[in-house]
Write a protein that holds these residues in place. Structure first.
Motif, PDB file in Angstrom:
ATOM      1  N   UNK A 112       9.449   5.996  -6.652  1.00  0.00           N
ATOM      2  CA  UNK A 112       9.548   4.598  -7.080  1.00  0.00           C
ATOM      3  C   UNK A 112       8.957   4.420  -8.465  1.00  0.00           C
ATOM      4  N   UNK A 116      13.018   1.877 -10.964  1.00  0.00           N
ATOM      5  CA  UNK A 116      13.671   2.391  -9.763  1.00  0.00           C
ATOM      6  C   UNK A 116      12.907   1.858  -8.558  1.00  0.00           C
ATOM      7  N   UNK A 117      13.388   0.742  -8.033  1.00  0.00           N
ATOM      8  CA  UNK A 117      12.668   0.071  -6.954  1.00  0.00           C
ATOM      9  C   UNK A 117      12.903   0.781  -5.628  1.00  0.00           C
ATOM     10  N   UNK A 118      11.867   0.823  -4.805  1.00  0.00           N
ATOM     11  CA  UNK A 118      11.956   1.391  -3.463  1.00  0.00           C
ATOM     12  C   UNK A 118      11.361   0.372  -2.500  1.00  0.00           C
TER      13      UNK A 118
END
Lengths: 203, 255
Positions: A112, A116-118
């Motif tokens: 993440x 880059x979202x998680x």
């Protein structure tokens, strides 16, 4: 009449999976069940999974586990999301979990960042690496709906890939098993097409 | 990167009907939630959010029924919020067919509820809804408000969203109560402050009046998804028009 069983081992909402299959079914009977006799009698198996993988693995009684493994070995099977991950060798989620080791590959955390979202949540493209009956009438690089924080980044059984920061395997296939990281039941027309292909799948 | 930015129409539902008011005043009836959800699905909505704004708890059964009806006809993700206070409420909504449940006031009153819910059901289905207002003495920091904006909690929005992300929230639905219903656009400074400080997705909400506002929420605010209600309900714009406008601005959307 072809019977499709959605395996219910007590994790998550299976209503949406069975509703989506029903929406494209012409004559099949679709049941949600944890009953080993029902699973043995079924012609096709849908193996869903939601939530933490350790809870999913532990939700299986010895009997159910034995039956499911036997049936998955020979019947057309569609595994979804954590269901897909459970068929791999192992996962690093929850401090490390041994899985069923039916498909090649391991499950690791998605890296993440602020960009880059998680969880990887939303619609992303599925790029074909090989052809498969279940991808018929689905254009290469179509969008499917994903929601997951762990993924399989390489496998001998890889069929498609998707990129979120790095590439990961979004569909795997081996013999009678087809496994997807995304949720076809939430992927509108393309997802319904995949279920239709699964119902028509003869091996 | 190919993850598409999402457009999420929101249905504010009161006693089984879709409504949308300006700052909760002047509520207009916009119709049947199931019909509207189907229309949005046909137009290419990426998800649907339904907020139950009914004040009393007597109509909860209507809510579950509505969720069930939408879920059996619409094959895109459905988030449901409003009045979610207990683990049992989440269980019932998921069982009715919701894919995600949004928690608001109950999280503010008991942050551990977020942790408990994420542990039990998984982060992927827990959305924390945050209603934010500019602090009275500030132009660049916001506080969490509850009860439709009437109650200022003094909790800093940036600290709060960081905390609930740590507690296992899978997504933040961030509404500017200063902008909600105004049609002046998202509060993009607020959206950017939150989206640039956490690793989980942020949905921008509150204030959309035109299609450029949706684009700004993503390009200026840094949101992963944009939520709007009235511009879609009253057919000022279709979802497809919104997607086309976003695409023309270089944003990746699901066609």
């Amino acid at each position: 009449m072809t019977q499709v069983v959605v395996i219910d081992y007590g994790m998550g909402n299976l209503h949406s999976v069975s509703k989506a299959i029903q929406a494209v079914s012409s004559s099949e009977s679709i049941v949600i069940s944890s009953n080993t006799d029902v699973i043995k009698a079924a012609d096709k198996i849908v193996f869903p999974g939601v939530g933490a993988i350790k809870d999913c693995m532990e939700a299986f009684s010895v009997d159910l586990r034995e039956t499911v493994l036997e049936e998955i070995d020979k019947k057309p099977t569609l595994a979804i999301c954590v269901g897909m991950q459970m068929l791999l060798k192992s996962s690093e989620e929850n401090g490390g979990v041994d899985c069923f080791d039916i498909l090649d590959g391991k499950v690791t955390k998605i890296n993440a960042s602020k960009e880059i979202k998680v969880p990887h949540m939303g619609w992303n493209r599925v790029k074909f690496l090989k052809e498969h009956d279940l991808l018929e009438n689905i254009p290469d690089s179509s969008f499917f709906y994903f929601v997951h924080s762990y993924c399989c980044s390489s496998s001998e059984d890889a069929l498609t890939e998707t990129t979120h920061g790095e590439s990961f395997i979004s569909c795997l296939a081996k013999d009678n098993i087809f496994a997807v990281q995304f949720h076809p039941e939430k992927s509108q027309d393309m997802g319904l097409e995949l279920y239709r292909n699964f119902l028509n799948w003869n091996i | 990167m190919t993850l598409a930015k999402r457009i999420i129409p929101c249905l504010d539902v009161d006693k089984g009907r879709v409504v949308k008011g300006v700052n909760f005043l002047n509520i207009r009836d916009a119709g049947d939630p199931i019909e509207i959800a189907k229309r949005y699905d046909d137009e290419g909505a990426d998800e649907i959010t339904m907020l139950d704004i009914t004040a009393s708890h007597e109509t909860r059964d209507t809510t579950y029924k509505t969720v069930e009806n939408i879920a059996s006809q619409v094959f895109i993700p459905l988030t449901v919020g409003g009045g979610v206070r207990k683990i049992e409420d989440i269980k019932k909504l998921l069982r009715s067919g919701a894919d995600k449940v949004s928690i608001n006031t109950a999280a503010v009153e008991n942050p551990d509820f977020v942790k408990e819910a994420a542990d039990k059901f998984g982060s992927q289905c827990i959305v924390v809804a945050v209603d934010a207002k500019l602090k009275e003495d500030s132009s660049s920091s916001w506080e969490v408000v509850t009860y439709g904006g009437r109650n200022r909690t003094g909790i800093d929005v940036q600290e709060w969203t960081t905390q609930v992300a740590d507690y296992g929230a899978g997504e933040i639905l961030l509404t500017s109560m200063d902008r909600d219903g105004t049609k002046e656009g998202f509060d993009n400074e607020l959206v950017f402050q939150v989206s640039s400080s956490i690793d989980i997705p942020v949905i921008a909400s509150g204030g959309v009046g035109n299609l450029q506002h949706l684009i700004d929420g993503i390009q200026i605010g840094g949101a992963e998804a944009v939520l709007a209600a009235s511009i879609f309900h009253f057919s000022e714009f279709t979802i497809q028009e919104a997607k086309d406008a976003m695409k023309d601005s270089g944003i990746v959307v699901r066609a």
